[in-house]
Enzyme design. Structure first.
Site, PDB file in Angstrom:
ATOM      1  N   SER A  34      10.061  33.435  52.782  1.00 43.24           N
ATOM      2  CA  SER A  34      10.959  32.678  51.795  1.00 43.24           C
ATOM      3  C   SER A  34      11.938  33.831  51.728  1.00 43.24           C
ATOM      4  CB  SER A  34      10.198  32.438  50.640  1.00 43.24           C
ATOM      5  OG  SER A  34      10.914  32.061  49.435  1.00 43.24           O
TER       6      SER A  34
ATOM      7  N   TYR B  81      20.775  27.435  49.443  1.00 44.11           N
ATOM      8  CA  TYR B  81      19.607  28.175  50.274  1.00 44.11           C
ATOM      9  C   TYR B  81      18.428  28.520  49.148  1.00 44.11           C
ATOM     10  CZ  TYR B  81      17.855  32.438  52.506  1.00 44.11           C
ATOM     11  OH  TYR B  81      16.920  33.322  53.253  1.00 44.11           O
TER      12      TYR B  81
ATOM     13  N   LYS C 258      14.139  27.495  49.670  1.00 44.34           N
ATOM     14  CA  LYS C 258      13.177  28.444  49.656  1.00 44.34           C
ATOM     15  C   LYS C 258      12.350  28.049  48.286  1.00 44.34           C
ATOM     16  CE  LYS C 258      14.436  30.900  53.230  1.00 44.34           C
ATOM     17  NZ  LYS C 258      13.479  30.877  54.480  1.00 44.34           N
TER      18      LYS C 258
HETATM   19  P1  NDP Z   1      18.120  35.437  62.273  1.00 44.00           P
HETATM   20  O1  NDP Z   1      19.415  34.540  62.344  1.00 44.00           O
HETATM   21  O2  NDP Z   1      18.087  36.615  63.075  1.00 44.00           O
HETATM   22  O3  NDP Z   1      16.779  34.466  63.004  1.00 44.00           O
HETATM   23  C1  NDP Z   1      16.799  32.955  62.500  1.00 44.00           C
HETATM   24  C2  NDP Z   1      15.882  32.382  63.298  1.00 44.00           C
HETATM   25  O4  NDP Z   1      15.487  31.199  63.098  1.00 44.00           O
HETATM   26  C3  NDP Z   1      16.333  32.427  64.882  1.00 44.00           C
HETATM   27  O5  NDP Z   1      15.345  32.701  65.696  1.00 44.00           O
HETATM   28  C4  NDP Z   1      16.802  31.066  65.088  1.00 44.00           C
HETATM   29  O6  NDP Z   1      16.442  30.388  66.446  1.00 44.00           O
HETATM   30  C5  NDP Z   1      15.775  30.145  64.245  1.00 44.00           C
HETATM   31  N1  NDP Z   1      16.105  28.925  63.925  1.00 44.00           N
HETATM   32  C6  NDP Z   1      17.109  28.449  63.119  1.00 44.00           C
HETATM   33  N2  NDP Z   1      17.180  27.264  63.042  1.00 44.00           N
HETATM   34  C7  NDP Z   1      16.060  26.591  63.571  1.00 44.00           C
HETATM   35  C8  NDP Z   1      15.601  25.465  64.059  1.00 44.00           C
HETATM   36  N3  NDP Z   1      16.190  24.428  63.502  1.00 44.00           N
HETATM   37  N4  NDP Z   1      14.280  25.681  64.507  1.00 44.00           N
HETATM   38  C9  NDP Z   1      13.936  26.618  65.105  1.00 44.00           C
HETATM   39  N5  NDP Z   1      14.105  27.760  64.865  1.00 44.00           N
HETATM   40  C10 NDP Z   1      15.338  28.011  64.124  1.00 44.00           C
HETATM   41  O7  NDP Z   1      17.702  35.512  60.827  1.00 44.00           O
HETATM   42  P2  NDP Z   1      16.435  36.465  60.020  1.00 44.00           P
HETATM   43  O8  NDP Z   1      15.510  36.850  61.227  1.00 44.00           O
HETATM   44  O9  NDP Z   1      16.818  36.954  58.848  1.00 44.00           O
HETATM   45  O10 NDP Z   1      15.705  35.061  59.417  1.00 44.00           O
HETATM   46  C11 NDP Z   1      14.529  34.617  59.414  1.00 44.00           C
HETATM   47  C12 NDP Z   1      14.045  34.176  58.378  1.00 44.00           C
HETATM   48  O11 NDP Z   1      14.094  35.225  57.264  1.00 44.00           O
HETATM   49  C13 NDP Z   1      14.633  32.971  57.697  1.00 44.00           C
HETATM   50  O12 NDP Z   1      14.019  32.165  57.156  1.00 44.00           O
HETATM   51  C14 NDP Z   1      15.708  33.644  56.622  1.00 44.00           C
HETATM   52  O13 NDP Z   1      15.892  32.773  55.481  1.00 44.00           O
HETATM   53  C15 NDP Z   1      14.529  34.759  56.181  1.00 44.00           C
HETATM   54  N6  NDP Z   1      15.190  35.743  55.415  1.00 44.00           N
HETATM   55  C16 NDP Z   1      15.940  36.584  55.815  1.00 44.00           C
HETATM   56  C17 NDP Z   1      16.479  37.650  55.127  1.00 44.00           C
HETATM   57  C18 NDP Z   1      17.369  38.731  55.716  1.00 44.00           C
HETATM   58  O14 NDP Z   1      17.764  39.573  54.849  1.00 44.00           O
HETATM   59  N7  NDP Z   1      17.493  38.833  56.867  1.00 44.00           N
HETATM   60  C19 NDP Z   1      16.235  37.802  53.610  1.00 44.00           C
HETATM   61  C20 NDP Z   1      15.272  36.821  53.285  1.00 44.00           C
HETATM   62  C21 NDP Z   1      14.763  35.794  53.990  1.00 44.00           C
HETATM   63  P3  NDP Z   1      17.381  30.007  67.559  1.00 44.00           P
HETATM   64  O15 NDP Z   1      18.921  29.928  66.678  1.00 44.00           O
HETATM   65  O16 NDP Z   1      17.562  30.866  68.639  1.00 44.00           O
HETATM   66  O17 NDP Z   1      17.101  28.548  67.886  1.00 44.00           O
END
Ligand code: NDP
Length: 275
Positions: free
Chosen positions: A135, A149, A153
């Site tokens: 989340s 967003y 979540k």
């Molecule tokens: P990134 O953008 O680095 O990674 C996001 C990932 O989600 C990528 O691997 C992307 O894969 C994948 N993705 C997006 N859309 C889809 C889809 N439709 N199907 C499958 N995969 C998908 O961001 P984060 O690592 O930060 O994000 C990961 C999670 O962490 C998210 O849920 C985000 O909301 C949460 N989060 C992040 C925070 C932060 O500060 N970084 C804080 C709080 C929560 P690809 O596009 O290659 O398919």
């Protein structure tokens, strides 16, 4: 169990990739999934004996089931699901067209639930395992400009909270993870900024600026998330929610205190409503 099978969504980047690297380093089997197999090639090549790469767009019907089937065919079980795929929308509620709101819910909420549903029969049959739903601190509270967003979540947290009790009789743990700002690609190219209305400059402007400026400036280390989650999962009493980062701890604490203060202050009014 020493060797486990981890199933990670959104493993091509950020947290997902870091979870996969951690699980590989622990000697576990790992199913890495993302929309494009190309983006998984490097991590799959790192440990071909341990890693299975599968295409999985969480918004596409049938993808999750196919990836779970491939997992069971290759490794026979799933011990830890890291439900992580997601992206962010920035904009006031009025600035966010319904199609953008729906797209946010499709990936962050319905997509996550689709993966959960595809794995539940396996977890129930095994009578063991853990579901980790990524989340956000924005899943516990919201700020101007993060309505869409947070809605996605909050929804994920609602389902997760019900799932804890539903899966407990099967010996399956459910953990909600609420990170603050971590150094991933979340605020990079995939973040969707809604067209700004002047009327919201004062309220949403700061959030817009924050979202633009946060890329490559976040204080949190994504590599430290997986060990923290593993520690919570291994605990006798796994918490329902695990905040990560000083920002998440501070903001969630302040929010919880305000919630309790409001509840106490208004309890007399609330209790004076019985028939
Ligand atoms: P990134 O953008 O680095 O990674 C996001 C990932 O989600 C990528 O691997 C992307 O894969 C994948 N993705 C997006 N859309 C889809 C889809 N439709 N199907 C499958 N995969 C998908 O961001 P984060 O690592 O930060 O994000 C990961 C999670 O962490 C998210 O849920 C985000 O909301 C949460 N989060 C992040 C925070 C932060 O500060 N970084 C804080 C709080 C929560 P690809 O596009 O290659 O398919």
């Amino acid at each position: 169990m020493s060797q486990q099978v981890w199933f990670v969504t959104g493993a091509s980047s950020g947290f997902g990739e870091a979870f996969a690297r951690y699980a590989i380093a622990q000697g576990h089997k790992v199913v890495v999934t993302a929309r494009s197999l190309d983006k998984l090639a490097a991590i799959a090549a790192k440990a071909p004996d341990q890693v299975l790469a599968q295409p999985l767009d969480v918004t596409k019907a049938g993808d999750a089931e196919a990836a779970v089937k491939a997992t069971l065919d290759r490794f026979g079980r799933i011990d830890v699901l890291i439900n992580n795929a997601g992206f962010g929308v920035v904009g006031a509620v009025e600035e966010t067209p319904m199609n953008e709101l729906r797209a946010q819910m499709e990936t962050n909420f319905f997509g996550a639930v689709a993966v959960i549903q595809a794995t539940l029969p396996t977890f129930r049959a095994q009578r063991s395992g853990a579901i980790v739903n990524i989340s956000s601190l924005g899943g516990q509270l919201s700020l101007p400009g993060f309505g869409a967003y947070s809605a996605s979540k909050f929804a994920l947290e609602g389902v997760s909270e019900a799932l804890v009790a539903e899966m407990a009789p099967f010996g399956v743990k459910v953990l909600i993870v609420e990170p603050g700002s971590f150094r991933t690609n979340l605020a990079g190219g995939a973040m969707r900024h809604m067209p700004a209305l002047d009327a919201y400059a004062e309220t949403v402007g700061a959030t817009r600026d924050f979202a633009h400026a946060m890329h490559d400036n976040q204080p949190g280390d994504p590599a430290k998330v997986a060990p923290a989650v593993a520690k919570a999962l291994a605990a006798d009493v796994t918490p329902l929610r695990l905040q990560l980062g000083a920002d998440a701890v501070d903001m969630v604490r302040t929010h919880a205190q305000k919630l309790l203060a409001d509840l106490e202050a208004w309890a007399p009014v609330a209790l004076d409503t019985a028939l």
